[in-house]
Design a protein around this motif. Structure first.
Motif, mmCIF file in Angstrom:
data_model
loop_
_atom_site.group_PDB
_atom_site.id
_atom_site.type_symbol
_atom_site.label_atom_id
_atom_site.label_comp_id
_atom_site.label_asym_id
_atom_site.label_seq_id
_atom_site.Cartn_x
_atom_site.Cartn_y
_atom_site.Cartn_z
ATOM 1 N N ASN A 38 0.848 -1.191 0.000
ATOM 2 C CA ASN A 38 0.000 0.000 0.000
ATOM 3 C C ASN A 38 0.887 1.245 0.000
ATOM 4 O O ASN A 38 1.087 1.911 1.025
ATOM 5 C CB ASN A 38 -0.920 0.001 1.224
ATOM 6 C CG ASN A 38 -1.884 1.178 1.210
ATOM 7 O OD1 ASN A 38 -2.177 1.746 0.162
ATOM 8 N ND2 ASN A 38 -2.366 1.558 2.394
ATOM 9 N N PRO A 41 -0.134 6.213 -0.319
ATOM 10 C CA PRO A 41 0.089 7.362 0.577
ATOM 11 C C PRO A 41 1.518 7.898 0.504
ATOM 12 O O PRO A 41 1.734 9.112 0.595
ATOM 13 C CB PRO A 41 -0.225 6.801 1.968
ATOM 14 C CG PRO A 41 -1.089 5.618 1.721
ATOM 15 C CD PRO A 41 -0.612 5.035 0.437
ATOM 16 N N TYR A 42 2.488 7.008 0.330
ATOM 17 C CA TYR A 42 3.881 7.446 0.288
ATOM 18 C C TYR A 42 4.189 8.217 -0.995
ATOM 19 O O TYR A 42 4.952 9.194 -0.969
ATOM 20 C CB TYR A 42 4.810 6.239 0.418
ATOM 21 C CG TYR A 42 4.640 5.484 1.719
ATOM 22 C CD1 TYR A 42 5.027 6.043 2.926
ATOM 23 C CD2 TYR A 42 4.072 4.212 1.739
ATOM 24 C CE1 TYR A 42 4.865 5.361 4.118
ATOM 25 C CE2 TYR A 42 3.910 3.519 2.934
ATOM 26 C CZ TYR A 42 4.292 4.111 4.123
ATOM 27 O OH TYR A 42 4.123 3.441 5.301
ATOM 28 N N GLY A 44 1.991 9.994 -2.548
ATOM 29 C CA GLY A 44 1.359 11.285 -2.315
ATOM 30 C C GLY A 44 2.205 12.185 -1.433
ATOM 31 O O GLY A 44 2.345 13.387 -1.708
ATOM 32 N N ILE A 45 2.804 11.605 -0.388
ATOM 33 C CA ILE A 45 3.646 12.390 0.515
ATOM 34 C C ILE A 45 4.876 12.923 -0.218
ATOM 35 O O ILE A 45 5.246 14.102 -0.080
ATOM 36 C CB ILE A 45 4.074 11.527 1.724
ATOM 37 C CG1 ILE A 45 2.869 11.250 2.623
ATOM 38 C CG2 ILE A 45 5.175 12.224 2.516
ATOM 39 C CD1 ILE A 45 3.150 10.235 3.715
#
Length: 398
Positions: A38, A41-42, A44-45
């Motif tokens: 997953n 999120p990383y 996106g960061i």
């Protein structure tokens, strides 16, 4: 074409290759470092971190280029990018990847300083054509980069980052040994207020004539983000395109737009003037987007691709128009602020357009393109009414 222009264009093309060749393998690298599947999120960061650092520091580096000269700031930027890729090539932990992206964002003055450099050495009647070539070189780099990155990544996951570091190293050497300074550095001591990230933004808001220019830049960047965010989703939902057809459609658009930006901005601005060439580019984009919104067969998208690509005359024309809104002493600072507008758009726009797309996805996926037309429509009065400055504005002391 003179030698400095060739060096700048080559540097921008190599820079775009270096940026984009890591795209195909970044997800796999994050999986390897975080030990999880997953990784959304990383990603996106990392994207937000780069854009946020660029938003804050691009105006600072642009202002420094007005004081120190374009060349040293460009060298610092290229060195920062090379360091970033070296860190990412060997980083065993996530925090090191994030550190590399933060360094790259902090030193990401390539575009703003290169744009200011072209402004320094170009007569006003040649700027639109040269900005068109500038954008085309960047586009070519983004076409070549992902293909090269995919091939290298199949041999070794870290190899594309090493290649990106080498490309930026070549950029650095090219600029160091061949690129002359385009502007006489100020002999005065650097005002430490220049290092205040909020100072250039306060300057823009204090100069009412500049705010419409920055807003148009933001809008043009925001609409461009919509394509990267929603094109593949829309192609699959509307035409059931697979990866091949999505790639072909994006490739066709990239080739058509590159050809337009190489050959047409100069003649278009001579025929229409910069302001109306920018409006014409927006109009062509809106015609294509409305057609896409109602398209029910995939061939229609390819049929309107030439019209869509004609939108490419708008941005170089507007870039040339924008350079005439400030004097030569503040071009770097102004281009840095415009780069900040692009960074802000890259943070806000994907979130906004993706949210809207998922709201209309089931009922009418094509509605996403009408939302882009609405955003474009806001830019038209800003271009017409906000670019009437008769004399370039001076730098504010605040």
């Amino acid at each position: 074409m003179n030698k400095p222009l060739i060096v700048i264009f080559a540097a921008i093309c190599l820079d775009a290759v270096g940026i984009s060749l890591i795209f195909p393998i970044l997800p796999r690298l994050l999986e390897d470092v975080t030990h999880t599947q997953n990784i959304a999120p990383y990603i996106g960061i990392m994207t937000a971190l780069y854009a946020a650092m660029q938003f804050v520091f691009a105006p600072v580096l642009g202002a420094l280029s007005d004081n120190l000269g374009r060349r040293p700031v460009l060298l610092i930027s290229l060195a920062g990018a090379a360091i970033n890729y070296v860190i990412m090539a060997f980083a065993p932990q996530l925090w090191m990847l994030l550190l590399g992206r933060a360094i790259a964002g902090l030193t990401s003055a390539n575009i703003s300083v290169a744009t200011a450099y072209i402004t320094d050495i170009s007569p006003e009647d040649k700027r639109a054509r040269r900005f068109g070539l500038f954008n085309a070189m960047f586009g070519i780099g983004f076409i070549v980069g992902p293909v090269l990155g995919g091939l290298l990544g199949d041999h070794w996951l870290r190899l594309p980052f090493i290649a990106a570091a080498v490309l930026n190293g070549c950029n650095l050497l090219l600029a160091f040994f061949v690129l002359p300074e385009s502007r006489t550095p100020s002999r005065q001591k650097i005002n430490l207020a220049v290092l205040n990230p909020l100072r250039p933004l306060r300057w823009v808001f204090s100069m009412k004539g500049l705010l419409p220019i920055v807003l148009v830049y933001f809008i043009l960047s925001a609409t461009g983000e919509a394509y990267g965010t929603c094109w593949a989703l829309w192609g699959f939902d509307t035409f059931q395109w697979n990866g091949l057809w999505i790639g072909l459609s994006l490739g066709a658009f990239g080739v058509c737009q590159t050809l337009v930006q190489i050959f047409l901005p100069g003649p278009a601005t001579k025929l229409l003037g910069e302001r109306w060439a920018a409006i014409t580019g927006i109009a062509c984009a809106c015609i294509a987007l409305v057609t896409m919104a109602f398209a029910n067969q995939g061939w229609i998208v390819f049929a309107i691709m030439p019209i869509f690509a004609l939108a490419g005359i708008g941005t170089p024309a507007f870039q040339a128009l924008a350079t005439r809104q400030v004097d030569s002493a503040s071009q770097g600072q102004f281009q840095g602020v415009l780069t900040s507008a692009v960074s802000l758009a890259s943070i806000i726009s994907p979130l906004a357009f993706s949210t809207f797309y998922f709201a209309v996805q089931k009922e009418w996926p094509g509605a996403i393109w009408l939302s882009v037309v609405v955003v474009f429509a806001i830019a038209v009065p800003l271009v017409l009414l906000g670019t009437r400055t008769a004399h370039p504005m001076q730098v504010a002391n605040a």
